[in-house]
Scaffold this active site. Sequence first.
Site, PDB file in Angstrom:
ATOM      1  N   TYR A 287       0.841  -1.201   0.000  1.00 24.65           N
ATOM      2  CA  TYR A 287       0.000   0.000   0.000  1.00 24.65           C
ATOM      3  C   TYR A 287       0.872   1.246   0.000  1.00 24.65           C
ATOM      4  O   TYR A 287       0.562   2.236  -0.661  1.00 24.65           O
ATOM      5  CB  TYR A 287      -0.930   0.015   1.229  1.00 24.65           C
TER       6      TYR A 287
ATOM      7  N   THR B 157      -9.507  18.947 -24.326  1.00 22.00           N
ATOM      8  CA  THR B 157     -10.843  18.775 -23.724  1.00 22.00           C
ATOM      9  C   THR B 157     -10.800  18.624 -22.198  1.00 22.00           C
ATOM     10  O   THR B 157     -11.415  19.412 -21.478  1.00 22.00           O
ATOM     11  CB  THR B 157     -11.540  17.550 -24.337  1.00 22.00           C
TER      12      THR B 157
END
Length: 460
Positions: free
Chosen positions: A75, A128
Amino acid sequence: MKFERRPWAEPYKIKVVEPLKMTSQSDRERFIKEAGYNTFLLHSEDVYIDLLTDSGTNAMSDYQWAGMMMGDEAYAGSKNYYNLENNVRKYYGYKHLVPTHQGRGAENMLSQCLIKKGQYVPGNMYFTTTRAHQELAGGTFVDVIIDEAHDSQFNHPFKGNVSLEKFSNLINKVGAENIAYITIGATVNMAGGQPVSMENIKAVHKLAHQHGIKVVLDATRAMENAYFIQQREPGYQNKSVAEILKEFASYSDAATMSGKKDLLVNIGGFVAVNDDDLFEELRNMVVLYEGLHTYGGLAGRDMEAMARGMEEAVHDDHMKARVEQVGYLGELLDRYDIPTVKPFGGHAIFLDAKRFYPQIPQSQYPAQTLAADIYVNSGVRAMERGIVSAGRNKETGEEYFPALELVRLTIPRRVYTQAHLDITAYSIAEVYDKRDKATGLKMIYEPKYLRFFQARFERL
Ligand code: F0G
Protein backbone atom coordinates in the site's frame (compact mmCIF):
# COMPACT_ATOMS: atom_id res chain seq x y z
CA MET A 1 17.11 -0.27 -58.39
CA LYS A 2 16.18 3.14 -57.04
CA PHE A 3 14.40 4.01 -53.79
CA GLU A 4 12.82 7.43 -53.32
CA ARG A 5 14.35 7.51 -49.85
CA ARG A 6 15.84 5.19 -47.30
CA PRO A 7 13.01 3.10 -45.80
CA TRP A 8 12.54 2.81 -42.06
CA ALA A 9 11.38 -0.27 -40.18
CA GLU A 10 9.94 -0.99 -36.78
CA PRO A 11 12.75 -1.49 -34.24
CA TYR A 12 11.07 -4.63 -32.85
CA LYS A 13 9.54 -7.90 -33.97
CA ILE A 14 6.15 -9.32 -33.00
CA LYS A 15 5.93 -11.98 -30.30
CA VAL A 16 2.22 -12.09 -29.41
CA VAL A 17 -0.70 -11.41 -31.75
CA GLU A 18 -4.34 -10.53 -31.19
CA PRO A 19 -6.70 -11.71 -33.97
CA LEU A 20 -8.96 -9.11 -35.58
CA LYS A 21 -12.63 -9.65 -36.30
CA MET A 22 -14.06 -8.83 -39.73
CA THR A 23 -17.66 -7.67 -40.01
CA SER A 24 -19.95 -7.05 -42.99
CA GLN A 25 -21.05 -3.63 -44.17
CA SER A 26 -24.67 -4.32 -43.23
CA ASP A 27 -23.58 -5.34 -39.72
CA ARG A 28 -21.61 -2.13 -39.40
CA GLU A 29 -24.56 -0.03 -40.54
CA ARG A 30 -26.56 -1.55 -37.69
CA PHE A 31 -23.74 -1.17 -35.15
CA ILE A 32 -23.16 2.52 -35.86
CA LYS A 33 -26.89 3.26 -35.72
CA GLU A 34 -27.12 1.49 -32.36
CA ALA A 35 -24.12 3.55 -31.23
CA GLY A 36 -25.91 6.80 -32.07
CA TYR A 37 -23.37 7.52 -34.84
CA ASN A 38 -20.76 8.05 -32.16
CA THR A 39 -17.63 5.92 -32.63
CA PHE A 40 -16.98 6.12 -28.86
CA LEU A 41 -20.15 4.08 -28.32
CA LEU A 42 -19.20 1.17 -30.59
CA HIS A 43 -18.17 -2.12 -29.06
CA SER A 44 -14.48 -2.50 -29.81
CA GLU A 45 -15.15 -6.11 -30.80
CA ASP A 46 -17.00 -4.76 -33.82
CA VAL A 47 -14.04 -2.63 -34.91
CA TYR A 48 -11.49 -3.90 -37.43
CA ILE A 49 -8.67 -1.34 -37.25
CA ASP A 50 -8.99 0.85 -34.20
CA LEU A 51 -7.63 4.35 -34.75
CA LEU A 52 -9.87 5.96 -32.16
CA THR A 53 -6.97 6.96 -29.99
CA ASP A 54 -3.33 6.40 -29.16
CA SER A 55 -4.26 6.59 -25.48
CA GLY A 56 -3.74 3.41 -23.49
CA THR A 57 -3.75 1.41 -26.72
CA ASN A 58 0.01 0.84 -26.88
CA ALA A 59 1.64 -2.58 -27.18
CA MET A 60 4.02 -3.21 -24.30
CA SER A 61 7.40 -4.85 -24.75
CA ASP A 62 8.71 -8.05 -23.16
CA TYR A 63 10.80 -5.82 -20.88
CA GLN A 64 7.67 -4.05 -19.69
CA TRP A 65 5.72 -7.28 -19.22
CA ALA A 66 8.64 -8.68 -17.23
CA GLY A 67 8.41 -5.52 -15.12
CA MET A 68 4.73 -6.24 -14.46
CA MET A 69 5.85 -9.38 -12.61
CA MET A 70 8.08 -7.20 -10.48
CA GLY A 71 5.09 -5.27 -9.14
CA ASP A 72 5.49 -4.43 -5.47
CA GLU A 73 1.86 -4.17 -4.40
CA ALA A 74 2.50 -2.68 -0.99
CA TYR A 75 0.00 0.00 0.00
CA ALA A 76 2.80 2.40 0.88
CA GLY A 77 6.32 2.92 -0.39
CA SER A 78 6.25 0.48 -3.33
CA LYS A 79 9.67 0.10 -4.92
CA ASN A 80 8.05 0.67 -8.32
CA TYR A 81 7.12 4.18 -7.18
CA TYR A 82 10.79 4.92 -6.50
CA ASN A 83 11.80 3.50 -9.89
CA LEU A 84 9.27 5.78 -11.54
CA GLU A 85 10.41 8.78 -9.50
CA ASN A 86 14.03 8.08 -10.53
CA ASN A 87 13.12 7.92 -14.20
CA VAL A 88 10.98 11.07 -14.10
CA ARG A 89 13.98 12.88 -12.60
CA LYS A 90 16.33 11.32 -15.12
CA TYR A 91 14.32 11.92 -18.31
CA TYR A 92 12.20 14.99 -17.51
CA GLY A 93 14.21 16.56 -14.72
CA TYR A 94 11.39 17.46 -12.31
CA LYS A 95 12.15 17.18 -8.62
CA HIS A 96 8.91 15.70 -7.28
CA LEU A 97 6.47 13.12 -8.56
CA VAL A 98 2.86 12.31 -7.66
CA PRO A 99 1.46 9.39 -9.66
CA THR A 100 -2.16 9.49 -10.85
CA HIS A 101 -4.43 6.96 -12.53
CA GLN A 102 -4.14 8.94 -15.81
CA GLY A 103 -3.63 12.45 -17.17
CA ARG A 104 -6.94 13.98 -16.12
CA GLY A 105 -6.31 12.97 -12.49
CA ALA A 106 -3.15 15.07 -12.65
CA GLU A 107 -5.02 17.93 -14.35
CA ASN A 108 -7.72 17.90 -11.71
CA MET A 109 -5.29 18.20 -8.82
CA LEU A 110 -2.98 20.75 -10.40
CA SER A 111 -5.93 22.94 -11.47
CA GLN A 112 -7.37 22.84 -7.97
CA CYS A 113 -4.01 23.70 -6.39
CA LEU A 114 -3.07 26.54 -8.71
CA ILE A 115 -6.28 28.21 -9.94
CA LYS A 116 -8.14 30.78 -7.84
CA LYS A 117 -11.75 31.43 -8.88
CA GLY A 118 -11.92 34.06 -11.62
CA GLN A 119 -8.34 33.62 -12.84
CA TYR A 120 -7.35 33.11 -16.47
CA VAL A 121 -5.40 30.14 -17.78
CA PRO A 122 -3.77 30.74 -21.16
CA GLY A 123 -2.72 27.77 -23.26
CA ASN A 124 -1.67 26.81 -26.79
CA MET A 125 -5.12 25.61 -27.88
CA TYR A 126 -7.37 23.79 -25.48
CA PHE A 127 -7.41 20.11 -24.74
CA THR A 128 -10.84 18.78 -23.72
CA THR A 129 -10.07 17.37 -20.26
CA THR A 130 -7.48 20.06 -19.46
CA ARG A 131 -9.90 22.91 -20.12
CA ALA A 132 -12.75 21.11 -18.33
CA HIS A 133 -10.67 20.83 -15.13
CA GLN A 134 -9.49 24.42 -15.39
CA GLU A 135 -13.12 25.53 -15.65
CA LEU A 136 -14.28 23.27 -12.82
CA ALA A 137 -11.60 24.91 -10.65
CA GLY A 138 -13.06 28.35 -11.47
CA GLY A 139 -10.63 29.37 -14.21
CA THR A 140 -11.22 30.68 -17.71
CA PHE A 141 -9.15 29.24 -20.54
CA VAL A 142 -7.67 31.67 -23.09
CA ASP A 143 -6.26 30.37 -26.36
CA VAL A 144 -2.85 31.91 -27.09
CA ILE A 145 -1.66 29.60 -29.87
CA ILE A 146 -0.35 31.20 -33.08
CA ASP A 147 -3.11 31.93 -35.64
CA GLU A 148 -1.57 29.55 -38.17
CA ALA A 149 -2.58 26.61 -35.96
CA HIS A 150 -6.24 27.23 -36.77
CA ASP A 151 -5.58 26.93 -40.51
CA SER A 152 -5.47 23.28 -41.57
CA GLN A 153 -3.40 24.08 -44.67
CA PHE A 154 -0.76 26.38 -43.25
CA ASN A 155 2.60 24.67 -43.42
CA HIS A 156 4.58 25.68 -40.34
CA PRO A 157 7.22 23.44 -38.75
CA PHE A 158 6.09 24.42 -35.23
CA LYS A 159 2.42 25.07 -35.58
CA GLY A 160 1.89 24.44 -31.85
CA ASN A 161 3.85 27.54 -30.83
CA VAL A 162 2.48 30.05 -28.37
CA SER A 163 1.92 33.54 -29.76
CA LEU A 164 4.06 35.70 -27.48
CA GLU A 165 2.01 38.66 -28.60
CA LYS A 166 -1.28 37.08 -27.52
CA PHE A 167 0.25 35.98 -24.22
CA SER A 168 1.69 39.40 -23.45
CA ASN A 169 -1.54 41.15 -24.49
CA LEU A 170 -3.39 38.97 -22.00
CA ILE A 171 -0.91 39.86 -19.24
CA ASN A 172 -1.36 43.56 -20.01
CA LYS A 173 -5.12 43.28 -20.18
CA VAL A 174 -5.92 41.26 -17.05
CA GLY A 175 -2.73 41.62 -14.99
CA ALA A 176 -0.26 38.86 -14.14
CA GLU A 177 -1.89 38.33 -10.73
CA ASN A 178 -5.05 37.19 -12.51
CA ILE A 179 -3.25 34.53 -14.52
CA ALA A 180 -3.02 31.21 -12.70
CA TYR A 181 -0.33 29.77 -15.01
CA ILE A 182 0.22 29.08 -18.69
CA THR A 183 -0.15 25.54 -20.07
CA ILE A 184 2.00 24.38 -22.95
CA GLY A 185 0.76 21.30 -24.68
CA ALA A 186 3.48 19.63 -26.70
CA THR A 187 2.59 18.32 -29.17
CA VAL A 188 -0.78 20.10 -29.56
CA ASN A 189 -3.36 17.38 -29.96
CA MET A 190 -6.31 19.50 -31.14
CA ALA A 191 -4.20 21.36 -33.71
CA GLY A 192 -3.28 18.07 -35.36
CA GLY A 193 -0.41 16.84 -33.19
CA GLN A 194 1.70 19.92 -33.95
CA PRO A 195 4.96 20.56 -32.12
CA VAL A 196 6.29 23.53 -30.15
CA SER A 197 9.84 24.70 -30.83
CA MET A 198 12.56 24.94 -28.21
CA GLU A 199 12.97 28.60 -29.06
CA ASN A 200 9.28 29.19 -28.37
CA ILE A 201 9.05 27.45 -25.00
CA LYS A 202 12.23 29.21 -23.94
CA ALA A 203 10.71 32.60 -24.80
CA VAL A 204 7.39 31.75 -23.13
CA HIS A 205 9.23 30.68 -20.00
CA LYS A 206 11.19 33.93 -19.94
CA LEU A 207 8.13 36.13 -20.42
CA ALA A 208 6.07 34.15 -17.89
CA HIS A 209 8.79 34.28 -15.25
CA GLN A 210 9.32 38.03 -15.74
CA HIS A 211 5.73 38.33 -14.53
CA GLY A 212 5.87 35.62 -11.87
CA ILE A 213 3.66 33.26 -13.88
CA LYS A 214 4.29 29.51 -13.74
CA VAL A 215 4.68 27.40 -16.88
CA VAL A 216 2.91 24.03 -16.83
CA LEU A 217 3.84 21.52 -19.50
CA ASP A 218 1.27 19.02 -20.70
CA ALA A 219 3.98 16.42 -21.27
CA THR A 220 1.63 13.77 -22.67
CA ARG A 221 3.39 13.62 -26.06
CA ALA A 222 6.49 15.69 -25.28
CA MET A 223 8.82 12.93 -26.51
CA GLU A 224 7.19 13.12 -29.94
CA ASN A 225 7.63 16.87 -29.71
CA ALA A 226 11.34 16.34 -28.97
CA TYR A 227 11.64 14.18 -32.10
CA PHE A 228 10.20 17.01 -34.24
CA ILE A 229 12.68 19.45 -32.70
CA GLN A 230 15.50 17.07 -33.61
CA GLN A 231 14.22 16.85 -37.18
CA ARG A 232 13.24 20.48 -37.74
CA GLU A 233 14.91 22.98 -35.42
CA PRO A 234 18.38 24.27 -36.27
CA GLY A 235 21.01 23.21 -33.75
CA TYR A 236 19.29 20.03 -32.58
CA GLN A 237 20.15 17.53 -35.34
CA ASN A 238 22.94 15.98 -33.34
CA LYS A 239 21.13 15.84 -30.02
CA SER A 240 19.22 12.78 -28.87
CA VAL A 241 15.48 12.81 -28.20
CA ALA A 242 16.36 12.25 -24.53
CA GLU A 243 18.61 15.32 -24.38
CA ILE A 244 16.05 17.47 -26.17
CA LEU A 245 13.22 16.28 -23.92
CA LYS A 246 15.11 17.21 -20.79
CA GLU A 247 16.03 20.64 -22.07
CA PHE A 248 12.42 21.24 -23.16
CA ALA A 249 11.00 20.27 -19.77
CA SER A 250 13.56 22.53 -18.06
CA TYR A 251 11.60 25.53 -19.36
CA SER A 252 8.58 24.52 -17.29
CA ASP A 253 7.84 24.51 -13.57
CA ALA A 254 5.52 21.53 -13.52
CA ALA A 255 4.01 18.91 -15.79
CA THR A 256 0.85 16.91 -16.07
CA MET A 257 1.25 13.63 -17.85
CA SER A 258 -0.94 11.01 -19.43
CA GLY A 259 1.40 8.03 -19.47
CA LYS A 260 -1.06 6.29 -21.78
CA LYS A 261 0.56 7.97 -24.80
CA ASP A 262 4.34 8.52 -24.97
CA LEU A 263 5.08 6.11 -22.14
CA LEU A 264 3.87 2.95 -23.90
CA VAL A 265 1.48 1.75 -21.22
CA ASN A 266 -2.23 1.04 -21.01
CA ILE A 267 -2.92 3.08 -17.88
CA GLY A 268 -1.10 5.64 -15.75
CA GLY A 269 -0.13 9.26 -15.40
CA PHE A 270 1.48 11.70 -13.03
CA VAL A 271 1.95 15.26 -12.00
CA ALA A 272 5.56 16.36 -11.55
CA VAL A 273 6.68 19.63 -9.98
CA ASN A 274 9.79 21.45 -8.83
CA ASP A 275 8.23 23.59 -6.10
CA ASP A 276 8.39 22.01 -2.61
CA ASP A 277 5.22 23.69 -1.29
CA LEU A 278 3.19 22.77 -4.33
CA PHE A 279 4.41 19.19 -3.99
CA GLU A 280 3.27 19.18 -0.36
CA GLU A 281 -0.18 20.35 -1.39
CA LEU A 282 -0.47 17.80 -4.19
CA ARG A 283 0.65 15.05 -1.85
CA ASN A 284 -2.14 16.03 0.52
CA MET A 285 -4.71 16.18 -2.22
CA VAL A 286 -3.85 12.92 -3.99
CA VAL A 287 -5.09 10.83 -1.04
CA LEU A 288 -8.58 12.26 -1.60
CA TYR A 289 -8.87 11.62 -5.31
CA GLU A 290 -6.44 8.96 -6.43
CA GLY A 291 -4.83 7.07 -3.54
CA LEU A 292 -1.73 7.31 -1.38
CA HIS A 293 1.06 9.52 -2.77
CA THR A 294 3.20 6.49 -3.59
CA TYR A 295 0.62 4.84 -5.84
CA GLY A 296 -1.94 7.46 -6.93
CA GLY A 297 -4.54 5.03 -8.22
CA LEU A 298 -2.07 2.68 -9.88
CA ALA A 299 -0.95 -0.83 -9.05
CA GLY A 300 2.78 -1.21 -8.41
CA ARG A 301 3.06 -3.17 -11.64
CA ASP A 302 1.50 -0.28 -13.60
CA MET A 303 4.10 2.11 -12.21
CA GLU A 304 6.87 -0.32 -13.16
CA ALA A 305 5.53 -0.67 -16.72
CA MET A 306 5.41 3.12 -17.02
CA ALA A 307 8.95 3.55 -15.66
CA ARG A 308 10.21 0.99 -18.18
CA GLY A 309 8.10 2.39 -21.01
CA MET A 310 9.75 5.76 -20.41
CA GLU A 311 13.19 4.20 -20.95
CA GLU A 312 12.12 2.60 -24.22
CA ALA A 313 10.07 5.45 -25.63
CA VAL A 314 12.84 8.01 -25.39
CA HIS A 315 15.10 6.01 -27.75
CA ASP A 316 15.66 7.75 -31.07
CA ASP A 317 14.93 4.61 -33.11
CA HIS A 318 11.58 4.08 -31.38
CA MET A 319 10.54 7.68 -31.87
CA LYS A 320 11.59 7.68 -35.49
CA ALA A 321 9.54 4.57 -36.29
CA ARG A 322 6.60 5.94 -34.34
CA VAL A 323 6.42 9.35 -35.99
CA GLU A 324 7.39 8.13 -39.48
CA GLN A 325 4.63 5.51 -39.37
CA VAL A 326 2.11 8.27 -38.80
CA GLY A 327 3.61 10.18 -41.73
CA TYR A 328 3.34 7.07 -43.91
CA LEU A 329 -0.45 7.11 -43.59
CA GLY A 330 -0.48 10.84 -44.33
CA GLU A 331 1.53 10.36 -47.51
CA LEU A 332 -0.83 7.60 -48.71
CA LEU A 333 -3.81 9.92 -48.23
CA ASP A 334 -1.96 12.64 -50.14
CA ARG A 335 -1.69 10.26 -53.07
CA TYR A 336 -5.49 10.05 -53.19
CA ASP A 337 -5.75 13.88 -52.81
CA ILE A 338 -7.65 13.53 -49.56
CA PRO A 339 -7.72 16.76 -47.49
CA THR A 340 -5.64 16.43 -44.33
CA VAL A 341 -4.09 18.81 -41.81
CA LYS A 342 -0.56 19.83 -42.78
CA PRO A 343 2.11 19.24 -41.71
CA PHE A 344 1.41 15.72 -40.41
CA GLY A 345 1.35 15.43 -36.64
CA GLY A 346 3.17 13.13 -34.25
CA HIS A 347 0.39 10.81 -33.18
CA ALA A 348 -2.30 11.04 -35.81
CA ILE A 349 -3.39 12.12 -39.25
CA PHE A 350 -6.32 14.50 -39.19
CA LEU A 351 -8.84 14.60 -42.04
CA ASP A 352 -10.22 18.05 -42.79
CA ALA A 353 -13.95 17.36 -42.73
CA LYS A 354 -14.93 20.86 -43.88
CA ARG A 355 -13.12 20.23 -47.15
CA PHE A 356 -14.01 16.53 -47.33
CA TYR A 357 -17.76 17.23 -46.97
CA PRO A 358 -18.15 20.91 -47.96
CA GLN A 359 -21.91 20.45 -48.44
CA ILE A 360 -22.49 19.61 -44.75
CA PRO A 361 -22.74 22.74 -42.55
CA GLN A 362 -20.78 22.65 -39.29
CA SER A 363 -24.05 22.66 -37.33
CA GLN A 364 -24.74 19.23 -38.87
CA TYR A 365 -21.46 17.78 -37.59
CA PRO A 366 -19.44 16.96 -40.73
CA ALA A 367 -16.55 15.36 -38.82
CA GLN A 368 -18.89 13.21 -36.72
CA THR A 369 -20.56 12.14 -39.98
CA LEU A 370 -17.27 11.34 -41.67
CA ALA A 371 -16.04 9.21 -38.76
CA ALA A 372 -19.30 7.22 -38.91
CA ASP A 373 -19.05 6.81 -42.70
CA ILE A 374 -15.47 5.51 -42.52
CA TYR A 375 -16.53 2.96 -39.93
CA VAL A 376 -19.40 1.76 -42.10
CA ASN A 377 -17.11 1.47 -45.11
CA SER A 378 -14.40 -0.70 -43.57
CA GLY A 379 -14.66 -1.06 -39.80
CA VAL A 380 -11.87 1.47 -39.28
CA ARG A 381 -12.66 3.53 -36.19
CA ALA A 382 -11.65 7.19 -36.02
CA MET A 383 -12.66 10.08 -33.75
CA GLU A 384 -14.39 13.42 -34.22
CA ARG A 385 -12.29 16.46 -33.28
CA GLY A 386 -14.49 19.37 -34.27
CA ILE A 387 -17.66 21.06 -33.08
CA VAL A 388 -18.83 18.12 -30.96
CA SER A 389 -15.50 17.97 -29.10
CA ALA A 390 -15.39 21.77 -28.72
CA GLY A 391 -18.62 21.75 -26.68
CA ARG A 392 -20.31 24.88 -25.38
CA ASN A 393 -19.26 28.18 -23.86
CA LYS A 394 -19.69 27.73 -20.10
CA GLU A 395 -21.20 31.24 -19.66
CA THR A 396 -23.50 31.61 -22.67
CA GLY A 397 -24.27 27.95 -23.34
CA GLU A 398 -23.67 28.55 -27.06
CA GLU A 399 -21.90 25.90 -29.11
CA TYR A 400 -18.33 26.75 -30.05
CA PHE A 401 -17.76 26.66 -33.82
CA PRO A 402 -14.05 25.81 -34.06
CA ALA A 403 -12.13 26.65 -37.22
CA LEU A 404 -10.85 23.07 -37.33
CA GLU A 405 -13.48 20.42 -38.03
CA LEU A 406 -11.42 17.25 -38.06
CA VAL A 407 -11.50 13.49 -37.98
CA ARG A 408 -8.54 12.00 -36.20
CA LEU A 409 -6.92 8.77 -37.37
CA THR A 410 -4.78 8.05 -34.34
CA ILE A 411 -2.02 5.50 -34.52
CA PRO A 412 -1.50 3.33 -31.43
CA ARG A 413 2.19 2.72 -30.71
CA ARG A 414 3.71 -0.58 -31.90
CA VAL A 415 0.27 -2.06 -32.69
CA TYR A 416 -0.50 -1.88 -36.42
CA THR A 417 1.62 -2.63 -39.50
CA GLN A 418 1.96 -0.68 -42.71
CA ALA A 419 -0.54 -3.05 -44.34
CA HIS A 420 -3.20 -1.95 -41.85
CA LEU A 421 -2.50 1.62 -42.83
CA ASP A 422 -2.77 0.71 -46.53
CA ILE A 423 -6.28 -0.66 -45.89
CA THR A 424 -7.18 2.44 -43.91
CA ALA A 425 -6.11 4.78 -46.72
CA TYR A 426 -7.93 2.65 -49.29
CA SER A 427 -11.15 2.77 -47.28
CA ILE A 428 -10.99 6.54 -46.82
CA ALA A 429 -10.41 6.93 -50.56
CA GLU A 430 -13.58 4.91 -51.18
CA VAL A 431 -15.56 7.17 -48.86
CA TYR A 432 -14.03 10.20 -50.60
CA ASP A 433 -15.21 8.91 -53.99
CA LYS A 434 -18.80 8.90 -52.67
CA ARG A 435 -18.49 12.23 -50.82
CA ASP A 436 -21.16 14.06 -52.86
CA LYS A 437 -23.89 11.78 -51.51
CA ALA A 438 -23.13 12.35 -47.81
CA THR A 439 -25.61 14.08 -45.50
CA GLY A 440 -25.12 15.30 -41.93
CA LEU A 441 -26.37 14.37 -38.46
CA LYS A 442 -28.66 15.75 -35.78
CA MET A 443 -27.72 15.52 -32.09
CA ILE A 444 -30.46 13.79 -30.12
CA TYR A 445 -28.72 13.37 -26.74
CA GLU A 446 -26.14 15.69 -25.23
CA PRO A 447 -24.34 14.92 -21.97
CA LYS A 448 -23.34 17.76 -19.63
CA TYR A 449 -19.58 17.20 -19.57
CA LEU A 450 -17.21 16.31 -22.44
CA ARG A 451 -20.19 15.64 -24.65
CA PHE A 452 -18.25 13.98 -27.48
CA PHE A 453 -17.76 10.82 -25.43
CA GLN A 454 -21.45 9.95 -25.08
CA ALA A 455 -23.52 12.19 -27.37
CA ARG A 456 -25.97 10.42 -29.69
CA PHE A 457 -27.00 11.36 -33.21
CA GLU A 458 -29.44 10.49 -35.98
CA ARG A 459 -28.94 10.74 -39.70
CA LEU A 460 -30.60 13.69 -41.38
N1 F0G B 1 -3.58 16.04 -22.44
C1 F0G B 1 -3.57 15.66 -23.73
C2 F0G B 1 -2.80 16.45 -24.72
C3 F0G B 1 -4.26 14.51 -24.11
O1 F0G B 1 -4.24 14.14 -25.39
C4 F0G B 1 -4.97 13.77 -23.14
C5 F0G B 1 -5.74 12.59 -23.51
C6 F0G B 1 -4.96 14.21 -21.81
C7 F0G B 1 -4.25 15.34 -21.50
C8 F0G B 1 -5.72 13.50 -20.73
O2 F0G B 1 -5.12 12.32 -20.39
O3 F0G B 1 -6.76 10.55 -21.06
O4 F0G B 1 -4.87 10.06 -19.51
O5 F0G B 1 -6.77 11.41 -18.75
N2 F0G B 1 -6.03 12.33 -24.69
C9 F0G B 1 -6.70 11.16 -25.17
C10 F0G B 1 -6.85 11.24 -26.66
C11 F0G B 1 -7.98 10.82 -24.47
O6 F0G B 1 -7.49 10.35 -27.23
O7 F0G B 1 -6.28 12.14 -27.29
P1 F0G B 1 -5.94 11.01 -19.91
